[in-house]
Design a protein around this motif. Structure first.
Motif, PDB file in Angstrom:
ATOM      1  N   ILE A   1     -27.172  19.162  38.900  1.00 44.73           N
ATOM      2  CA  ILE A   1     -27.637  19.706  40.225  1.00 44.73           C
ATOM      3  C   ILE A   1     -26.668  20.087  41.408  1.00 44.73           C
ATOM      4  O   ILE A   1     -26.436  18.947  41.862  1.00 44.73           O
ATOM      5  N   SER A   2     -26.340  21.227  41.453  1.00 47.34           N
ATOM      6  CA  SER A   2     -25.243  21.414  42.570  1.00 47.34           C
ATOM      7  C   SER A   2     -25.987  21.665  43.826  1.00 47.34           C
ATOM      8  O   SER A   2     -27.386  21.696  44.124  1.00 47.34           O
ATOM      9  N   GLY A   3     -25.239  21.622  45.123  1.00 48.29           N
ATOM     10  CA  GLY A   3     -25.855  21.716  46.179  1.00 48.29           C
ATOM     11  C   GLY A   3     -26.695  23.284  46.240  1.00 48.29           C
ATOM     12  O   GLY A   3     -27.548  23.180  47.025  1.00 48.29           O
ATOM     13  N   TYR A   4     -26.023  24.082  46.061  1.00 49.54           N
ATOM     14  CA  TYR A   4     -26.416  25.420  46.139  1.00 49.54           C
ATOM     15  C   TYR A   4     -27.743  25.582  45.161  1.00 49.54           C
ATOM     16  O   TYR A   4     -28.842  26.218  45.801  1.00 49.54           O
ATOM     17  N   ALA A   5     -27.911  25.005  44.054  1.00 54.22           N
ATOM     18  CA  ALA A   5     -29.132  25.205  43.541  1.00 54.22           C
ATOM     19  C   ALA A   5     -30.374  24.415  44.078  1.00 54.22           C
ATOM     20  O   ALA A   5     -31.280  24.762  44.308  1.00 54.22           O
ATOM     21  N   LEU A   6     -29.848  23.233  44.864  1.00 47.22           N
ATOM     22  CA  LEU A   6     -30.627  22.234  45.507  1.00 47.22           C
ATOM     23  C   LEU A   6     -31.253  23.041  46.695  1.00 47.22           C
ATOM     24  O   LEU A   6     -32.658  23.305  46.903  1.00 47.22           O
ATOM     25  N   MET A   7     -30.279  23.730  47.407  1.00 43.21           N
ATOM     26  CA  MET A   7     -30.809  24.489  48.423  1.00 43.21           C
ATOM     27  C   MET A   7     -31.700  25.742  48.282  1.00 43.21           C
ATOM     28  O   MET A   7     -32.765  26.033  48.746  1.00 43.21           O
ATOM     29  N   MET A   8     -31.275  26.494  47.020  1.00 42.22           N
ATOM     30  CA  MET A   8     -32.296  27.708  46.581  1.00 42.22           C
ATOM     31  C   MET A   8     -33.601  27.228  46.154  1.00 42.22           C
ATOM     32  O   MET A   8     -34.708  27.822  46.263  1.00 42.22           O
ATOM     33  N   ALA A   9     -33.628  26.025  45.433  1.00 38.18           N
ATOM     34  CA  ALA A   9     -34.870  25.426  44.754  1.00 38.18           C
ATOM     35  C   ALA A   9     -35.702  24.871  46.047  1.00 38.18           C
ATOM     36  O   ALA A   9     -36.910  25.188  46.108  1.00 38.18           O
ATOM     37  N   ALA A  10     -35.087  24.458  47.242  1.00 38.37           N
ATOM     38  CA  ALA A  10     -36.102  23.943  48.352  1.00 38.37           C
ATOM     39  C   ALA A  10     -36.444  25.233  49.232  1.00 38.37           C
ATOM     40  O   ALA A  10     -37.619  25.320  49.704  1.00 38.37           O
ATOM     41  N   VAL A  11     -35.720  26.332  49.235  1.00 39.06           N
ATOM     42  CA  VAL A  11     -36.175  27.468  49.840  1.00 39.06           C
ATOM     43  C   VAL A  11     -37.464  28.052  49.197  1.00 39.06           C
ATOM     44  O   VAL A  11     -38.143  28.358  49.832  1.00 39.06           O
ATOM     45  N   GLU A  12     -37.177  28.122  47.727  1.00 39.22           N
ATOM     46  CA  GLU A  12     -38.163  28.550  46.946  1.00 39.22           C
ATOM     47  C   GLU A  12     -39.513  27.738  46.996  1.00 39.22           C
ATOM     48  O   GLU A  12     -40.524  28.304  47.147  1.00 39.22           O
ATOM     49  N   SER A  13     -39.334  26.537  47.172  1.00 34.86           N
ATOM     50  CA  SER A  13     -40.557  25.632  47.073  1.00 34.86           C
ATOM     51  C   SER A  13     -41.090  25.761  48.620  1.00 34.86           C
ATOM     52  O   SER A  13     -42.198  25.831  48.891  1.00 34.86           O
ATOM     53  N   GLY A  14     -40.203  25.806  49.633  1.00 34.76           N
ATOM     54  CA  GLY A  14     -40.743  26.067  50.920  1.00 34.76           C
ATOM     55  C   GLY A  14     -41.395  27.307  51.248  1.00 34.76           C
ATOM     56  O   GLY A  14     -42.445  27.461  51.648  1.00 34.76           O
ATOM     57  N   LEU A  15     -40.965  28.493  50.640  1.00 34.89           N
ATOM     58  CA  LEU A  15     -41.605  29.717  50.602  1.00 34.89           C
ATOM     59  C   LEU A  15     -43.163  29.809  49.912  1.00 34.89           C
ATOM     60  O   LEU A  15     -44.070  30.168  50.380  1.00 34.89           O
ATOM     61  N   SER A  16     -42.994  28.839  48.933  1.00 39.55           N
ATOM     62  CA  SER A  16     -44.381  28.842  48.038  1.00 39.55           C
ATOM     63  C   SER A  16     -45.287  27.909  48.586  1.00 39.55           C
ATOM     64  O   SER A  16     -46.498  28.159  48.842  1.00 39.55           O
ATOM     65  N   PHE A  17     -44.625  27.074  49.594  1.00 43.06           N
ATOM     66  CA  PHE A  17     -45.685  26.266  50.277  1.00 43.06           C
ATOM     67  C   PHE A  17     -46.456  27.064  51.496  1.00 43.06           C
ATOM     68  O   PHE A  17     -47.566  26.928  51.663  1.00 43.06           O
ATOM     69  N   ILE A  18     -45.578  27.917  52.006  1.00 39.84           N
ATOM     70  CA  ILE A  18     -46.186  28.857  53.150  1.00 39.84           C
ATOM     71  C   ILE A  18     -47.112  29.875  52.610  1.00 39.84           C
ATOM     72  O   ILE A  18     -48.146  29.979  53.128  1.00 39.84           O
ATOM     73  N   LEU A  19     -46.588  30.268  51.399  1.00 38.58           N
ATOM     74  CA  LEU A  19     -47.489  31.438  50.945  1.00 38.58           C
ATOM     75  C   LEU A  19     -48.620  30.989  50.456  1.00 38.58           C
ATOM     76  O   LEU A  19     -49.771  31.570  50.262  1.00 38.58           O
ATOM     77  N   THR A  20     -48.880  29.482  49.910  1.00 39.15           N
ATOM     78  CA  THR A  20     -49.970  29.322  49.650  1.00 39.15           C
ATOM     79  C   THR A  20     -51.209  28.956  50.792  1.00 39.15           C
ATOM     80  O   THR A  20     -52.046  29.618  50.476  1.00 39.15           O
TER      81      THR A  20
END
Length: 831
Positions: free
Chosen positions: A153-172
């Motif tokens: 798991i690279s740093g870029y992948a971790l950052m993009m996964a965190a952004v996607e999860s954060g957007l999902s959190f807000i969109l929920t």
């Protein structure tokens, strides 16, 4: 036959019937189509399936799909029976998409379901935990797929996964508020601003699923975004239109960097369209077209402007094809729109009608109770008298003749003679207390072997009979009083129900004219509301900047309104700094035709501090002015408490709106039942109508009232017992039409009886009042009290003394009417 058929079918009646059949068929088809639409979209879940398919296709930043789990979680929580439809539609959208995130969608759905089942056992508040479940399922699924695919798991992948999860959190959290707005068949309340923004984000997210769909260089997402902009620009104006443009353009630009300039185009076009909403659909469409030309030329340049214009024209075409009924329905839920205001007005009217209906029910209840307390209509006097005689004689015979051995001879063989003779004895004893008719006595002695015992029984029965008659009369009077009181309450509640149902009349044109005239005269007016323009009942409210106590409302605005309305308008109420911007709230109303100026002078017996007399002068809300004097029996504190209590009770009942006759009887009933002590109080009441100057004088145990009219002095008399002596009594009401300049003088018995050397006190009072000239009411009251005290030898104050002087005057405004600088016709009034 053919001619007859043609003639029949050419008749207007047949044409009307055919039209009715056609109209009925069309309406039936419309209802069937609406029912089918509701069934398919709401009951079968077609709307959720379409939303799921498009959100399953949606992607932002070329690789993130944060819309899948929020929709599934919201549907699972709000409409669990449609959760399977949402899951399969999301999966179908991912399969038929271009982003290649099918594996992530399947993994994320499975992860969310497992986490949901596990957490549901331990957490009761699933709504609060839902965003965290979505965040965890999205993060675990994305990182798990990255780890399985690359082994690290690279740093870029971790950052993009965190952004996607954060957007999902807000969109929920956003979808939890917006999904019910689309899936509900009917919204029962207006939308809040936050809910409108959430709904726009959901619609923009759904449109993101159309990225890649194009026809003849026209992209579907651009057409739908501009169509959405037109709808909300027409409904909500510039604020909502620009907000829709910014939010929609932002989400579309995240989906595709080529759409970055769309945010500027949509925001500017939404602002222009909203500003031109007064032009209806044409105005909003022109705003979008102008915005497209300006921003399109800047963003796309010459070659791409043709496709942008085609997209705009396609959106405008869809906009014009949209039924006005649908736009009107949407407008009902957007704050600030006319439809929203009408909806709120209808809601308030419904609440008002329900409240008025409940009040009317209580009014009917009290009216029914009043009827139930009323005595049945009296029977024939002769029939009632015969029954009473029969009951009377039956009680006498029960005590005397029942044990006599000659009972059969008297009441069987000689019934008529026995009955008639006893009836004569009963009449004789009722008049004289004994039998004075010697012939009747001798006749009875010959007929009865116990004449003295029977006569004595008749005399005794008379006393019981009189007591029973008195009790029966008191019960009848009490029932009548209760019936009158209940009827008075019923009338008050009925009038109150009518007041509740009164609506604010529409005076939009008059409000605009009045606002323009006042501002043209140099008066800054924030807003103006006209509630009534009826003659004598005008009611106007407005807001103006705070004037520092200079009285601009009374000195300037009220005279101007008087000039405009051709009647006297006065400042009724002013609330400084009422509004958040520091403006004052002013209420103007029609002035009364008459005003009453009063003066009062009183003194206690022997110069003491506490007087047994009490007085009250007050203006009632019904446009009447009340003057009252109550004199408690005796002097000192006890008499003061009694008279004060009488006036307090009377004031409260009169202020409730109950008619004065019922009010006085109610107060008398309370006073008579409150105590067994012989403590009574008099009441001298005058009710003056401020519109007609007609006065009613109600005098209970009080002395005469005098009216000074120029050189004449009128005397008002009425004979009634003091209050509290009997539970029911008749109140004599004396009416008198007053004139401007009339002076009413009401005095207590201490004033009237003080000059002991005067024999004809009525004439003495009239002469003294007639000699008073050129003084205001307070001076006249002081002069009357002083002359009465001086008229008695030794200047002794033998009793409590109170005098009220009231002068009836024409109501002239304090400030003269101020004409406007330019001539203008008076405002049109409604009949």
């Amino acid at each position: 036959m053919l001619k007859k058929a043609v003639k029949l079918w050419s008749e207007p009646v047949w044409i009307a019937k055919v039209g009715q059949v056609y109209q009925g068929t069309t309406d039936s088809m419309k209802r069937q189509a609406i029912n089918w639409f509701d069934t398919a979209f709401y009951k079968w879940g077609l709307l959720i399936a379409i939303m799921g398919f498009l959100l399953g296709r949606a992607v932002i930043l070329t690789e993130l799909t944060p819309f899948v789990l929020p929709l599934l979680a919201a549907v699972y929580l709000l409409k669990r029976d449609k959760a399977a439809i949402a899951a399969f539609s999301l999966l179908g959208g991912a399969i038929f998409s271009y982003h290649g995130q099918v594996g992530f969608v399947i993994t994320a759905i499975i992860a969310y379901i497992l986490l949901q089942k596990a957490v549901a056992r331990f957490v009761s508040d699933q709504t609060s935990a839902l965003p965290y479940l979505v965040f965890s399922a999205s993060l675990l699924s994305r990182l798990g797929l990255v780890f399985i695919g690359t082994g690290t798991i690279s740093g870029y992948a971790l950052m993009m996964a965190a952004v996607e999860s954060g957007l999902s959190f807000i969109l929920t959290m956003i979808f939890l508020q917006s999904v019910p707005l689309l899936t509900a068949k009917r919204i029962q309340r207006p939308l809040k601003n936050e809910e409108i923004i959430c709904l726009i984000i959901l619609l923009a997210s759904v449109m993101t699923g159309t990225v890649g769909w194009a026809w003849n260089d026209m992209t579907v997402e651009h057409v739908m975004a501009r169509y959405l902009l037109l709808i909300f620009g027409l409904v909500g104006g510039a604020a909502i239109g620009s907000t829709v443009g910014v939010v929609t353009g932002l989400i579309l630009s995240l989906a595709s960097l080529a759409n970055l300039y769309q945010m500027s185009l949509l925001a500017f076009s939404g602002l222009l369209g909203g500003l031109l909403k007064e032009g209806k659909k044409v105005g909003v469409a022109v705003g979008l077209l102008v915005g497209t030309l300006l921003i399109g030329m800047y963003g796309e340049g010459g070659p791409g402007i043709a496709a942008t214009l085609l997209e705009t024209f396609a959106a405008i075409l869809l906009f014009f094809l949209t039924p006005n009924r649908l736009i009107h329905k949407i407008s009902r839920y957007i704050p600030g729109t006319v439809e929203y205001a009408n909806e709120q007005q209808q809601y308030l009217k419904k609440i008002r009608d329900v409240t008025a209906g409940r009040v009317e029910q209580f009014s009917t209840l009290f009216q029914t109770l009043s009827k139930s307390f009323q005595m049945p209509p009296p029977t024939d006097d002769q029939e009632r008298g015969e029954k009473e005689v029969d009951y009377f004689l039956s009680n006498v015979t029960e005590k005397t003749c029942q044990t006599c051995f000659k009972k059969e001879k008297c009441w069987v063989q000689n019934f008529s003679k026995t009955y008639e003779t006893m009836n004569k004895i009963m009449t004789e004893t009722e008049k004289n207390g004994e039998v004075k008719d010697q012939i009747l006595q001798m006749e009875w002695n010959k007929h009865c072997i116990r004449p003295e015992k029977v006569v004595q029984a008749i005399v005794t029965e008379h006393s019981h009979y009189q007591v029973n008659q008195m009790l029966r009369k008191q019960v009848s009077e009490s029932r009548k009083l209760v019936a009158d009181q209940l009827l008075g309450v019923s009338q008050v509640m009925g009038d109150f129900a009518k007041e509740i149902q009164k609506e604010k009349e529409a005076h939009y044109q008059q409000e605009e004219e009045l606002l323009e005239m006042l501002r043209g005269a140099g008066i800054e007016v924030g807003h103006i509301d006209i509630y009534s323009l009826r003659a004598g009942q005008a009611e106007i409210e407005l807001s103006v900047p705070f004037d520092g106590g200079q009285g601009i409302g009374e000195k300037v605005i009220a005279p101007m309104l008087s000039s405009l309305l051709n009647e006297t308008i006065v400042l009724q109420k002013e609330e400084a700094g009422f509004y958040s911007n520091g403006h004052s709230h002013m209420t103007f109303a029609s002035a009364r035709q008459f005003v009453v100026e009063t003066g009062v002078a009183n003194v206690a017996k022997g110069g003491a501090w506490i007087s047994g007399d009490s007085y009250s002068t007050l203006e009632l809300g019904s446009g009447q002015f009340a003057l009252a004097i109550s004199d408690g029996m005796g002097n000192g504190e006890r008499a003061h408490l009694e008279s004060t209590e009488t006036l307090k009770l009377l004031q409260k009942v009169l202020e409730s709106g109950i008619e004065e006759m019922v009010a006085i009887k109610s107060v008398n009933s309370v006073l008579s039942l409150r105590t067994t002590d012989e403590i009574f109080s008099t009441l001298d009441l005058a009710m003056i109508d401020l519109q007609t100057a007609k006065a009613k004088f109600l005098k209970i145990g009080s002395i005469p009232t005098f009216i000074k009219r120029r050189d004449k002095v009128l005397q008002i008399d009425a004979s009634n017992l003091p209050m509290g002596m009997f539970q029911d009594f008749d109140v004599d009401v004396v009416s008198e039409q007053l004139k401007a300049g009339d002076v009413i003088i009401m005095v207590s018995d201490g004033i009237f009886d003080s000059p002991s050397h005067v024999e004809n006190k009525d004439q003495w009072m009239k002469r003294m009042i007639g000699e008073l000239e050129g003084a205001d009411p307070q001076e006249m009251a002081d002069m009357i009290l002083e002359r009465v005290i001086r008229s008695d030898s030794g200047y002794q104050i033998e009793d409590d003394m109170t005098v009220i002087v009231a002068e009836v005057k024409r109501n002239t405004p304090k400030w003269a009417s101020i004409p406007l600088y330019r001539p203008s016709p008076p405002l049109k009034k409604r009949a």
